[in-house]
Write a protein that holds these residues in place. Sequence first.
Motif, PDB file in Angstrom:
ATOM      1  N   THR A 134       0.985  -1.280   0.040  1.00  5.19           N
ATOM      2  CA  THR A 134       0.021   0.213   0.201  1.00  5.19           C
ATOM      3  C   THR A 134       0.870   1.462   0.012  1.00  5.19           C
ATOM      4  OG1 THR A 134       0.120  -0.146   2.447  1.00  5.19           O
ATOM      5  CG2 THR A 134      -1.813  -1.176   1.183  1.00  5.19           C
ATOM      6  N   ASN A 135       0.202   2.473   0.017  1.00  4.26           N
ATOM      7  CA  ASN A 135       1.060   3.692   0.111  1.00  4.26           C
ATOM      8  C   ASN A 135       0.446   4.676   0.812  1.00  4.26           C
ATOM      9  OD1 ASN A 135       3.287   5.365  -0.718  1.00  4.26           O
ATOM     10  ND2 ASN A 135       2.009   6.274  -2.302  1.00  4.26           N
ATOM     11  N   TYR A 136       0.081   4.252   2.205  1.00  2.00           N
ATOM     12  CA  TYR A 136      -0.494   5.192   3.028  1.00  2.00           C
ATOM     13  C   TYR A 136       0.672   6.482   3.286  1.00  2.00           C
ATOM     14  CZ  TYR A 136      -4.612   2.728   4.446  1.00  2.00           C
ATOM     15  OH  TYR A 136      -5.695   1.837   4.736  1.00  2.00           O
ATOM     16  N   ILE A 137       0.016   7.708   3.218  1.00  8.26           N
ATOM     17  CA  ILE A 137       0.742   8.815   3.195  1.00  8.26           C
ATOM     18  C   ILE A 137       0.346   9.717   4.443  1.00  8.26           C
ATOM     19  CG2 ILE A 137       2.015   8.642   0.983  1.00  8.26           C
ATOM     20  CD1 ILE A 137      -0.010  11.014   0.226  1.00  8.26           C
ATOM     21  N   PHE A 138       1.136  10.318   5.135  1.00  4.86           N
ATOM     22  CA  PHE A 138       0.588  11.656   6.057  1.00  4.86           C
ATOM     23  C   PHE A 138      -0.056  12.665   5.235  1.00  4.86           C
ATOM     24  CE2 PHE A 138       1.420  15.553   8.320  1.00  4.86           C
ATOM     25  CZ  PHE A 138       0.734  15.350   9.535  1.00  4.86           C
ATOM     26  N   LEU A 139      -1.160  12.883   5.833  1.00  4.94           N
ATOM     27  CA  LEU A 139      -2.276  14.075   5.324  1.00  4.94           C
ATOM     28  C   LEU A 139      -2.184  15.061   6.161  1.00  4.94           C
ATOM     29  CD1 LEU A 139      -3.955  14.773   3.037  1.00  4.94           C
ATOM     30  CD2 LEU A 139      -5.911  13.764   4.443  1.00  4.94           C
ATOM     31  N   LYS A 140      -2.395  15.281   7.466  1.00  3.26           N
ATOM     32  CA  LYS A 140      -2.298  16.236   8.226  1.00  3.26           C
ATOM     33  C   LYS A 140      -2.541  15.865   9.830  1.00  3.26           C
ATOM     34  CE  LYS A 140      -7.218  16.946   7.674  1.00  3.26           C
ATOM     35  NZ  LYS A 140      -8.203  17.758   7.292  1.00  3.26           N
ATOM     36  N   ARG A 141      -2.423  16.688  10.481  1.00  2.00           N
ATOM     37  CA  ARG A 141      -2.774  16.376  12.330  1.00  2.00           C
ATOM     38  C   ARG A 141      -4.234  16.668  12.255  1.00  2.00           C
ATOM     39  NH1 ARG A 141       0.459  15.458  15.883  1.00  2.00           N
ATOM     40  NH2 ARG A 141      -1.073  15.843  17.401  1.00  2.00           N
ATOM     41  N   ALA A 142      -4.554  15.778  13.083  1.00  2.00           N
ATOM     42  CA  ALA A 142      -6.048  15.622  13.228  1.00  2.00           C
ATOM     43  C   ALA A 142      -6.652  16.700  14.192  1.00  2.00           C
ATOM     44  CB  ALA A 142      -6.632  14.230  13.468  1.00  2.00           C
ATOM     45  N   GLY A 143      -5.834  17.070  15.036  1.00  2.00           N
ATOM     46  CA  GLY A 143      -6.515  17.952  16.483  1.00  2.00           C
ATOM     47  C   GLY A 143      -6.084  17.286  17.598  1.00  2.00           C
ATOM     48  N   GLU A 144      -7.201  17.567  18.480  1.00  2.00           N
ATOM     49  CA  GLU A 144      -7.100  16.729  19.841  1.00  2.00           C
ATOM     50  C   GLU A 144      -7.007  15.392  19.781  1.00  2.00           C
ATOM     51  OE1 GLU A 144      -6.693  18.004  22.959  1.00  2.00           O
ATOM     52  OE2 GLU A 144      -6.080  19.815  21.835  1.00  2.00           O
ATOM     53  N   ALA A 145      -7.857  14.660  19.078  1.00  2.00           N
ATOM     54  CA  ALA A 145      -7.892  13.223  19.042  1.00  2.00           C
ATOM     55  C   ALA A 145      -8.809  12.978  17.813  1.00  2.00           C
ATOM     56  CB  ALA A 145      -8.385  12.575  20.336  1.00  2.00           C
TER      57      ALA A 145
END
Length: 96
Positions: A26-37
């Motif tokens: 697969t090729n999961y990549i970081f997208l962004k911080r989500a916030g608190e949880a």
Amino acid sequence: MSALQNQYERSVADEFFEWFNAQHGTNYIFLKRAGEAPDLIYSLGESELLIEVTAGYYDGEHARFLWEAARRFGCPQGLGWSKLWRVTRARNCSTH
């Protein structure tokens, strides 16, 4: 959230997805911080996967010991405890 904690969470998740992608093609990549949880969002095509990074400790003393070392050397524990001696000796926390 501290920059060190942010770096820790990202490092743990990046290392996991590096392994996961290699194992599953697969090729999961970081997208962004989500916030608190949850903490982070990784993507695969149009799909998003929400990630919460946690850590376990023997007790409060153990947690303090590890985080104090991380703060002292400026390295997140997410680089892997098995690699801690190399990181602290080199004091180069940008590599894993």
